[in-house]
Motif scaffolding. Sequence first.
Motif, PDB file in Angstrom:
ATOM      1  N   TYR A 281      -2.097 -11.255   0.111  1.00 46.82           N
ATOM      2  CA  TYR A 281      -3.032 -10.186  -0.238  1.00 46.82           C
ATOM      3  C   TYR A 281      -2.911  -9.726  -1.800  1.00 46.82           C
ATOM      4  CZ  TYR A 281      -5.605  -5.656  -0.487  1.00 46.82           C
ATOM      5  OH  TYR A 281      -6.233  -4.738  -0.879  1.00 46.82           O
ATOM      6  N   GLN A 282      -1.821  -9.453  -2.226  1.00 45.20           N
ATOM      7  CA  GLN A 282      -1.841  -9.068  -3.529  1.00 45.20           C
ATOM      8  C   GLN A 282      -2.064  -9.975  -4.458  1.00 45.20           C
ATOM      9  OE1 GLN A 282      -1.603  -6.100  -4.792  1.00 45.20           O
ATOM     10  NE2 GLN A 282      -1.193  -5.086  -2.811  1.00 45.20           N
TER      11      GLN A 282
ATOM     12  N   LEU B 269      -5.821 -10.562  -4.192  1.00 46.38           N
ATOM     13  CA  LEU B 269      -6.617  -9.555  -4.875  1.00 46.38           C
ATOM     14  C   LEU B 269      -6.563  -9.770  -6.732  1.00 46.38           C
ATOM     15  CD1 LEU B 269      -7.894  -6.655  -4.447  1.00 46.38           C
ATOM     16  CD2 LEU B 269      -5.651  -5.715  -4.693  1.00 46.38           C
TER      17      LEU B 269
ATOM     18  N   GLU C  41     -10.848  -5.497  -2.674  1.00 45.28           N
ATOM     19  CA  GLU C  41      -9.897  -5.343  -1.609  1.00 45.28           C
ATOM     20  C   GLU C  41     -10.621  -5.700  -0.450  1.00 45.28           C
ATOM     21  OE1 GLU C  41      -9.430  -1.030  -1.713  1.00 45.28           O
ATOM     22  OE2 GLU C  41      -7.772  -0.937  -3.330  1.00 45.28           O
ATOM     23  N   TYR C  42     -11.853  -5.670  -0.126  1.00 43.25           N
ATOM     24  CA  TYR C  42     -12.487  -6.031   1.055  1.00 43.25           C
ATOM     25  C   TYR C  42     -12.169  -7.631   1.503  1.00 43.25           C
ATOM     26  CZ  TYR C  42     -15.660  -7.990   4.408  1.00 43.25           C
ATOM     27  OH  TYR C  42     -16.332  -8.680   5.454  1.00 43.25           O
TER      28      TYR C  42
ATOM     29  N   GLY D  50      -8.513  -8.494   1.683  1.00 44.36           N
ATOM     30  CA  GLY D  50      -8.096  -8.044   2.979  1.00 44.36           C
ATOM     31  C   GLY D  50      -8.818  -9.012   4.359  1.00 44.36           C
TER      32      GLY D  50
ATOM     33  N   LYS E 100     -10.896   6.343  -0.175  1.00 41.40           N
ATOM     34  CA  LYS E 100     -10.538   4.942  -0.047  1.00 41.40           C
ATOM     35  C   LYS E 100      -9.117   4.941   0.536  1.00 41.40           C
ATOM     36  CE  LYS E 100     -14.474   3.177  -2.797  1.00 41.40           C
ATOM     37  NZ  LYS E 100     -14.859   2.168  -4.028  1.00 41.40           N
ATOM     38  N   LYS E 101      -8.199   5.481  -0.406  1.00 35.91           N
ATOM     39  CA  LYS E 101      -7.000   5.563  -0.184  1.00 35.91           C
ATOM     40  C   LYS E 101      -6.385   5.870   1.160  1.00 35.91           C
ATOM     41  CE  LYS E 101      -2.500   6.757  -2.351  1.00 35.91           C
ATOM     42  NZ  LYS E 101      -1.895   7.659  -3.496  1.00 35.91           N
TER      43      LYS E 101
ATOM     44  N   ARG F 279      -7.655   3.648   3.939  1.00 32.87           N
ATOM     45  CA  ARG F 279      -6.791   2.340   3.928  1.00 32.87           C
ATOM     46  C   ARG F 279      -5.245   2.688   4.435  1.00 32.87           C
ATOM     47  NH1 ARG F 279      -6.003  -2.588   1.969  1.00 32.87           N
ATOM     48  NH2 ARG F 279      -4.028  -3.367   1.427  1.00 32.87           N
TER      49      ARG F 279
ATOM     50  N   THR G 117     -17.235  -3.737  -5.726  1.00 28.85           N
ATOM     51  CA  THR G 117     -16.165  -3.423  -4.679  1.00 28.85           C
ATOM     52  C   THR G 117     -16.401  -3.919  -3.272  1.00 28.85           C
ATOM     53  OG1 THR G 117     -15.966  -1.201  -5.919  1.00 28.85           O
ATOM     54  CG2 THR G 117     -14.798  -1.363  -3.575  1.00 28.85           C
TER      55      THR G 117
END
Length: 327
Positions: free
Chosen positions: A70-71, A74, A81-82, A85, A123-124, A127, A267
Motif C-alpha cells: 500500500y505505501q 501510494l 489513498e482510495y 487501498g 479522514k484520519k 481510516r 483525492t
Amino acid sequence: MLQQTRVEAVKGYYARFLTAFPNIKSLANAPQDELMKLWQGLGYYSRANNLKRAAIEIEERFHGEFPRTYQEILSLPGIGEYTAGAIASIALGEAVPAIDGNVYRIYTRLFEDGSDITKAAFKKQLRSELLQTIPPGAPGIYNQAWMDLGATICQPNGAPLCDKCPFVSRCQAHIHDSWSAFPVKPPKKKRRIEEKTVILLEYQGTYLVQKRPPKGLLAGLWEFPSQEGFISTEELQKLLEQWNTSASNIELLGKGKLSITLATHWTDRIISMLENREWHMIGYLIHLKQAPSIPLSEDSIWVTAEKMQREYSIPSALRLYYSKIIS
C-alpha cells in the motif's frame, strides 16, 4: 479512467489504451501526443499525465515491477489513498481500507456524523476505525462490499433503498429520516465566467494549432489560437492587419461553453476544489489570402484537417469548432 467518468464511456478507451500500451514499459515510453490523443474525450487530462509519470517511476524505482504494498503504491504520482487501498486490498490482499465517496456517504448516514468529510481529521478518524474492522482474510471483499452498498443501495443520487439495506435497523439517518443531510461537504465555490474568442485560421488547406503548456489547465493538448473576450469582425480585421495578412472570408461558427474545475489535488473520487471556471466562447473560421506573420514557436504548427483528426488531441471544449473543419 473511472475517476469522474462513467463505466460505459470508459470501455472503448480502456481497450484502445491497453492495445497501444500493453505493459508498464510501453506506457513509460509513450509519446506525449499519442497518449493525449488516446485520452481525448475523457477529460481531466492530468490523469493521463499521471499514469505516464507513475509508469516511469515504476520503471526507475521498482525495476519495471508494479509495487506490492500500500505505501509503495501510494507513493506513485496520481494515486491517492482510495486507489492505493483498492489495489492493495483487492489485487494484493493487504488489509487496508479503500475509502471512496460510497464509504463517506454510508458511514456519515449510519452515525449521523455531520463532520466535513474533506477535513483531514475526519479522514484520519474514519481510516483508523475501518482498519480495526477489516477481516484479515478478505480485505478485498470487505472493501468491495462498501462500494457495492453505496453504488446500489445507499445511492449518491436520489433516495437510498433503505428497505434493502443490511444496516437499516441501526442507521441513525434512516431512523430520523435525515439521510439527505449527509455527507456534509463545503459549498462549491462560485463559478467564474471567462469570455473567449476562438480563431480557426485556414491557409491553403491547413489550420494553425498550438500546444498548451506542459503544466496547468488542459496541459499538453492542442488548441486553436484565442483571444480574451468576445471580438467583433471589425476587431478581427485589425488583428489580421497586425499579422500582415487578410481574409478572403470570415465565418462565424457559433457559441460554445465549457465548465472547468481546477483542483489542488486529486483525492481519488473526491476532488479538493480550488476554483470553478466557465468559458463562454464564440468562434470564427478565417480563410486567409496570405500566410500570416504570427510568431510561431516549436509548439505551433500548420496541419491539414485530416492530420489534425488523426494525430492531434484537441480539448472536447473546442469540438464545436473542430467539427466544422472535419469532413
